[in-house]
Design a protein around this motif. Structure first.
Motif, PDB file in Angstrom:
ATOM      1  N   ASP A 187     -14.978 -15.418 -19.643  1.00 15.83           N
ATOM      2  CA  ASP A 187     -15.911 -14.916 -20.477  1.00 15.83           C
ATOM      3  C   ASP A 187     -17.029 -13.919 -19.769  1.00 15.83           C
ATOM      4  O   ASP A 187     -17.773 -13.249 -20.456  1.00 15.83           O
ATOM      5  CB  ASP A 187     -16.462 -15.903 -21.387  1.00 15.83           C
ATOM      6  N   SER A 188     -17.018 -13.864 -18.607  1.00 18.26           N
ATOM      7  CA  SER A 188     -17.848 -12.920 -17.985  1.00 18.26           C
ATOM      8  C   SER A 188     -17.303 -11.489 -17.966  1.00 18.26           C
ATOM      9  O   SER A 188     -18.024 -10.604 -17.452  1.00 18.26           O
ATOM     10  CB  SER A 188     -18.065 -13.464 -16.456  1.00 18.26           C
ATOM     11  N   LEU A 189     -15.978 -11.546 -18.345  1.00 15.14           N
ATOM     12  CA  LEU A 189     -15.379 -10.151 -18.365  1.00 15.14           C
ATOM     13  C   LEU A 189     -15.338  -9.388 -19.811  1.00 15.14           C
ATOM     14  O   LEU A 189     -15.496 -10.289 -20.757  1.00 15.14           O
ATOM     15  CB  LEU A 189     -13.777 -10.230 -17.926  1.00 15.14           C
ATOM     16  N   GLU A 190     -15.054  -8.363 -19.760  1.00 13.95           N
ATOM     17  CA  GLU A 190     -14.972  -7.834 -21.037  1.00 13.95           C
ATOM     18  C   GLU A 190     -13.438  -7.287 -21.327  1.00 13.95           C
ATOM     19  O   GLU A 190     -12.759  -6.793 -20.265  1.00 13.95           O
ATOM     20  CB  GLU A 190     -15.551  -6.348 -21.384  1.00 13.95           C
ATOM     21  N   ILE A 191     -12.875  -7.552 -22.498  1.00 11.44           N
ATOM     22  CA  ILE A 191     -11.293  -7.166 -22.499  1.00 11.44           C
ATOM     23  C   ILE A 191     -11.263  -6.564 -23.756  1.00 11.44           C
ATOM     24  O   ILE A 191     -11.753  -6.562 -24.946  1.00 11.44           O
ATOM     25  CB  ILE A 191     -10.549  -8.594 -22.742  1.00 11.44           C
ATOM     26  N   GLN A 192     -10.513  -5.300 -23.800  1.00 12.47           N
ATOM     27  CA  GLN A 192     -10.184  -4.482 -24.928  1.00 12.47           C
ATOM     28  C   GLN A 192      -8.688  -4.294 -25.263  1.00 12.47           C
ATOM     29  O   GLN A 192      -7.968  -4.456 -23.971  1.00 12.47           O
ATOM     30  CB  GLN A 192     -10.452  -3.143 -24.758  1.00 12.47           C
ATOM     31  N   ALA A 250      -3.457 -13.965 -29.722  1.00 13.14           N
ATOM     32  CA  ALA A 250      -3.950 -15.220 -29.297  1.00 13.14           C
ATOM     33  C   ALA A 250      -4.051 -15.637 -27.698  1.00 13.14           C
ATOM     34  O   ALA A 250      -4.996 -15.935 -27.300  1.00 13.14           O
ATOM     35  CB  ALA A 250      -3.004 -16.341 -29.899  1.00 13.14           C
ATOM     36  N   GLU A 251      -3.238 -14.950 -27.276  1.00 13.55           N
ATOM     37  CA  GLU A 251      -3.089 -15.044 -25.621  1.00 13.55           C
ATOM     38  C   GLU A 251      -4.096 -14.050 -24.914  1.00 13.55           C
ATOM     39  O   GLU A 251      -4.694 -14.577 -24.137  1.00 13.55           O
ATOM     40  CB  GLU A 251      -1.711 -14.548 -25.065  1.00 13.55           C
ATOM     41  N   ILE A 252      -4.449 -12.873 -25.616  1.00 11.55           N
ATOM     42  CA  ILE A 252      -5.662 -12.109 -25.029  1.00 11.55           C
ATOM     43  C   ILE A 252      -6.828 -12.707 -25.214  1.00 11.55           C
ATOM     44  O   ILE A 252      -8.020 -12.839 -24.490  1.00 11.55           O
ATOM     45  CB  ILE A 252      -5.511 -10.753 -25.771  1.00 11.55           C
ATOM     46  N   LYS A 253      -6.985 -13.309 -26.394  1.00 11.40           N
ATOM     47  CA  LYS A 253      -8.319 -14.149 -26.862  1.00 11.40           C
ATOM     48  C   LYS A 253      -8.388 -15.219 -26.005  1.00 11.40           C
ATOM     49  O   LYS A 253      -9.676 -15.564 -25.373  1.00 11.40           O
ATOM     50  CB  LYS A 253      -8.263 -14.630 -28.292  1.00 11.40           C
ATOM     51  N   GLN A 254      -7.506 -16.077 -25.292  1.00 10.03           N
ATOM     52  CA  GLN A 254      -7.481 -17.146 -24.632  1.00 10.03           C
ATOM     53  C   GLN A 254      -7.815 -16.593 -23.326  1.00 10.03           C
ATOM     54  O   GLN A 254      -8.835 -17.064 -22.581  1.00 10.03           O
ATOM     55  CB  GLN A 254      -6.127 -17.768 -24.538  1.00 10.03           C
ATOM     56  N   LEU A 255      -7.224 -15.551 -22.773  1.00  7.48           N
ATOM     57  CA  LEU A 255      -7.502 -14.976 -21.583  1.00  7.48           C
ATOM     58  C   LEU A 255      -9.099 -14.685 -21.331  1.00  7.48           C
ATOM     59  O   LEU A 255      -9.783 -14.872 -20.433  1.00  7.48           O
ATOM     60  CB  LEU A 255      -6.972 -13.712 -21.469  1.00  7.48           C
ATOM     61  N   PHE A 256      -9.534 -14.162 -22.435  1.00  5.62           N
ATOM     62  CA  PHE A 256     -11.059 -13.997 -22.538  1.00  5.62           C
ATOM     63  C   PHE A 256     -11.777 -15.290 -22.298  1.00  5.62           C
ATOM     64  O   PHE A 256     -12.934 -15.377 -21.750  1.00  5.62           O
ATOM     65  CB  PHE A 256     -11.379 -12.896 -24.051  1.00  5.62           C
ATOM     66  N   GLU A 257     -11.539 -16.269 -23.325  1.00  2.07           N
ATOM     67  CA  GLU A 257     -12.226 -17.448 -23.345  1.00  2.07           C
ATOM     68  C   GLU A 257     -12.203 -18.148 -22.041  1.00  2.07           C
ATOM     69  O   GLU A 257     -13.288 -18.705 -21.624  1.00  2.07           O
ATOM     70  CB  GLU A 257     -11.662 -18.329 -24.457  1.00  2.07           C
ATOM     71  N   GLU A 258     -11.214 -17.938 -21.167  1.00  2.00           N
ATOM     72  CA  GLU A 258     -11.150 -18.561 -19.850  1.00  2.00           C
ATOM     73  C   GLU A 258     -12.018 -17.818 -18.764  1.00  2.00           C
ATOM     74  O   GLU A 258     -12.111 -18.383 -17.625  1.00  2.00           O
ATOM     75  CB  GLU A 258      -9.847 -18.896 -19.525  1.00  2.00           C
TER      76      GLU A 258
END
Length: 126
Positions: free
Chosen positions: A77-82, A67-75
């Motif tokens: 969203d110009s980045l890519e996260i794996q 959930a924390e990683i998903k939140q990090l991406f949502e904030e």
């Protein structure tokens, strides 16, 4: 997943080293992101790749910060996260989460090869 869980998070999309370092310092100062009971982002090992991607490696117990990683991406969203999650303690499970502008993808792996990877991660070879 049970026991010690290995987490590797790769954050990419930075234009230069300065932008990556600025993001790393920002992430380190947030207490709500990458935070689980007994764990904080500043406790993670990290490295900067040649393409300015940040890689974090850390261990958690019995849970992982999906959930924390998903939140990090949502904030951001110009980045890519794996996010790669490996449970090396006998269950042979591995998850790969990928977040990008195109969407979110989760891939699950299991079986003997993952158990072998778990043995490799746990180490103890002589």
């Amino acid at each position: 997943m049970e026991g010690t869980i290995v987490n590797q998070v790769e954050i990419s999309g930075f234009e230069n080293e300065k932008d990556a370092e600025k993001f790393r310092k920002k992430l380190k100062s947030f207490k709500s992101l990458f935070t689980l009971p007994g764990f904080k982002a500043q406790d993670a090992s990290f490295k900067l790749k040649d393409d300015f991607s940040l890689i974090y490696l850390f261990l958690t117990e019995d849970e992982y910060p999906e959930a924390e990683i998903k939140q990090l991406f949502e904030e951001n969203d110009s980045l890519e996260i794996q996010h790669l999650v490996i449970s090396p303690t006998g269950c042979g499970e591995m998850l790969h989460f990928f977040y990008s502008r195109e969407g979110h993808e989760t891939t699950e792996y299991s079986g003997p090869a993952i158990l072998m990877l778990g043995d490799l991660i746990q180490g103890g070879f002589s």
